[in-house]
Design a protein around this motif. Structure first.
Motif, PDB file in Angstrom:
ATOM      1  N   ARG A   1       0.832  -1.211   0.000  1.00 40.64           N
ATOM      2  CA  ARG A   1       0.000   0.000   0.000  1.00 40.64           C
ATOM      3  C   ARG A   1       0.862   1.254   0.000  1.00 40.64           C
ATOM      4  NH1 ARG A   1      -5.761  -0.601   0.677  1.00 40.64           N
ATOM      5  NH2 ARG A   1      -5.634   1.664   0.401  1.00 40.64           N
ATOM      6  N   ALA A   2       1.930   1.246   0.801  1.00 39.59           N
ATOM      7  CA  ALA A   2       2.802   2.422   0.886  1.00 39.59           C
ATOM      8  C   ALA A   2       3.528   2.671  -0.431  1.00 39.59           C
ATOM      9  CB  ALA A   2       3.811   2.238   2.018  1.00 39.59           C
ATOM     10  N   MET A   3       4.060   1.615  -1.046  1.00 42.10           N
ATOM     11  CA  MET A   3       4.793   1.792  -2.297  1.00 42.10           C
ATOM     12  C   MET A   3       3.882   2.247  -3.435  1.00 42.10           C
ATOM     13  SD  MET A   3       7.522  -1.347  -2.510  1.00 42.10           S
ATOM     14  CE  MET A   3       8.695  -1.692  -1.190  1.00 42.10           C
ATOM     15  N   MET A   4       2.679   1.677  -3.501  1.00 37.09           N
ATOM     16  CA  MET A   4       1.777   2.014  -4.597  1.00 37.09           C
ATOM     17  C   MET A   4       1.183   3.410  -4.450  1.00 37.09           C
ATOM     18  SD  MET A   4       2.310  -0.565  -6.403  1.00 37.09           S
ATOM     19  CE  MET A   4       1.276  -0.008  -7.762  1.00 37.09           C
ATOM     20  N   ALA A   5       1.306   4.009  -3.252  1.00 33.62           N
ATOM     21  CA  ALA A   5       0.812   5.374  -3.029  1.00 33.62           C
ATOM     22  C   ALA A   5       1.858   6.431  -3.407  1.00 33.62           C
ATOM     23  CB  ALA A   5       0.403   5.540  -1.573  1.00 33.62           C
ATOM     24  N   LEU A   6       3.080   5.986  -3.771  1.00 32.04           N
ATOM     25  CA  LEU A   6       4.130   6.931  -4.138  1.00 32.04           C
ATOM     26  C   LEU A   6       3.808   7.624  -5.463  1.00 32.04           C
ATOM     27  CD1 LEU A   6       7.244   4.692  -3.292  1.00 32.04           C
ATOM     28  CD2 LEU A   6       6.481   6.716  -2.020  1.00 32.04           C
ATOM     29  N   PRO A   7       4.341   8.823  -5.667  1.00 31.84           N
ATOM     30  CA  PRO A   7       4.121   9.513  -6.947  1.00 31.84           C
ATOM     31  C   PRO A   7       4.601   8.693  -8.141  1.00 31.84           C
ATOM     32  CG  PRO A   7       5.025  11.019  -5.302  1.00 31.84           C
ATOM     33  CD  PRO A   7       5.084   9.652  -4.700  1.00 31.84           C
ATOM     34  N   ASN A   8       5.698   7.932  -7.932  1.00 28.96           N
ATOM     35  CA  ASN A   8       6.236   7.073  -8.996  1.00 28.96           C
ATOM     36  C   ASN A   8       6.292   5.643  -8.456  1.00 28.96           C
ATOM     37  OD1 ASN A   8       7.439   6.084 -11.308  1.00 28.96           O
ATOM     38  ND2 ASN A   8       9.487   6.866 -10.803  1.00 28.96           N
TER      39      ASN A   8
END
Length: 341
Positions: A233-240
């Motif tokens: 969830r945290a990684m997929m919420a990043l701008p890239n």
């Protein structure tokens, strides 16, 4: 059938038969194989108490598990290792002793195992780099085998390990060949040797294509479903966000899949996923077609090999430290596909 009856059938002395069954090095290999075959044919089971009296051995192998890693007892990876080792112990007449101990009492427990003669040897789990338990066991003179390796540990020692660096190098290269350039790493705790080797393989593959490793999409946590969910969830919420994820366990993979589904993303179509250790008895990777693309290694087989190695050391069949490096197989499943970006 007792020992004397088996010896009569073989026209050997009971002492020779006993020594052959218990791995004494002075018995030649042809005699040992002949005795083993006869014991199997006549369903002869040696009397463990008699063996203890005759050899002075405890006929038991120890596994010491610190409280901090007590989750390992219910972890299917640990359970499969113990199942594989247990097959070998049972076949050779050995019992298994599990000791759950506070972290700061681990050294004391090993010293007590030695002084009491409770076990003939131990298997050491979850080695760290420069692991102090290895020189301790060498000092105590307890036969042991390490499941894994400990970089930076000076004394030579026996170990069984999977080639973690090569497994993650190949997995990362596979994703790169599919066109992925943003590949997230969901690793185990990087104080542990296997996790360091896996990160090294991942970083080496990226470097070979001129891609710098990005700490923003690299995590090091306990290998649980919840950790996989949170990190995804945290990684997929990043701008890239990453277009592919590489996980150190199929257990993490289940968390990744749940997170992607909650976000309306399809694993294999929108985000590619590769996991490690998918060959578990009670946590199968699909039926006919694997759900996850995976670097597959049998933890149960590692348990068998470690136990066989340890018993060979205990019985004096081998004297020098032994090493076995197992290769992981890359299994193609439904969780990977070409990068869409």
């Amino acid at each position: 059938m007792n020992l004397k009856e088996l010896a009569r059938k073989l026209d050997l002395s009971p002492t020779t038969v006993s020594r052959a069954l218990n791995g004494y090095p002075e018995v030649n290999e042809a005699t040992r194989e002949r005795v083993a075959a006869a014991a199997k044919r006549y369903n002869y089971k040696p009397n463990t108490r008699a063996i203890r009296l005759a050899t002075g051995r405890a006929m038991a192998v120890g596994h010491v598990i610190p409280v901090a890693t007590r989750h390992e007892i219910v972890n299917p990876v640990f359970a499969d290792f113990i199942a594989g080792a247990g097959e070998v112990y049972s076949r050779n007449g050995y019992d298994m002793l599990l000791s759950i101990v506070p972290d700061d009492n681990e050294e004391r427990v090993y010293r007590e195992l030695k002084s009491r003669g409770t076990v003939d040897g131990v298997i050491l789990h979850a080695p760290n780099t420069e692991d102090p338990r290895i020189p301790l066991l060498v000092e105590l003179g307890i036969p042991f085998v390490v499941h894994g390796r400990a970089t930076g540990t000076a004394p030579p020692y026996s170990w069984v390990d999977v080639n973690n660096r090569r497994a993650f190098l190949r997995a990362t290269e596979f994703l790169l060949d599919l066109g992925h350039r943003r590949i997230g790493l969901l690793n185990g705790l990087e104080k542990m040797d296997f996790a360091i080797r896996r990160r090294t393989g991942y970083e080496d593959a990226l470097a070979s294509r001129g891609i710098p490793a990005d700490p923003e999409i690299m995590v090091s946590e306990e290998m649980t479903e919840a950790a996989g969910y949170r990190a995804t969830r945290a990684m997929m919420a990043l701008p890239n966000p990453p277009t592919a994820l590489l996980a150190s366990s199929i257990i993490i993979g289940f968390g990744i899949r749940r997170a992607l589904e909650d976000m309306g993303l399809a694993m294999g179509r929108d985000v590619s996923v590769i996991v490690h250790d998918d060959d578990l008895s009670y946590m199968r990777n699909g039926e006919d077609v694997p759900v996850f693309t995976a670097t597959r290694s049998s933890v149960r087989e590692a348990g068998r090999r470690a136990a066989d190695m340890l018993i060979s050391i205990i019985t004096g069949k081998v004297l020098a430290p032994q090493e076995q490096l197992l290769e992981a197989e890359l299994i193609i499943g439904q969780s990977t596909g070409p990068c869409k970006g």
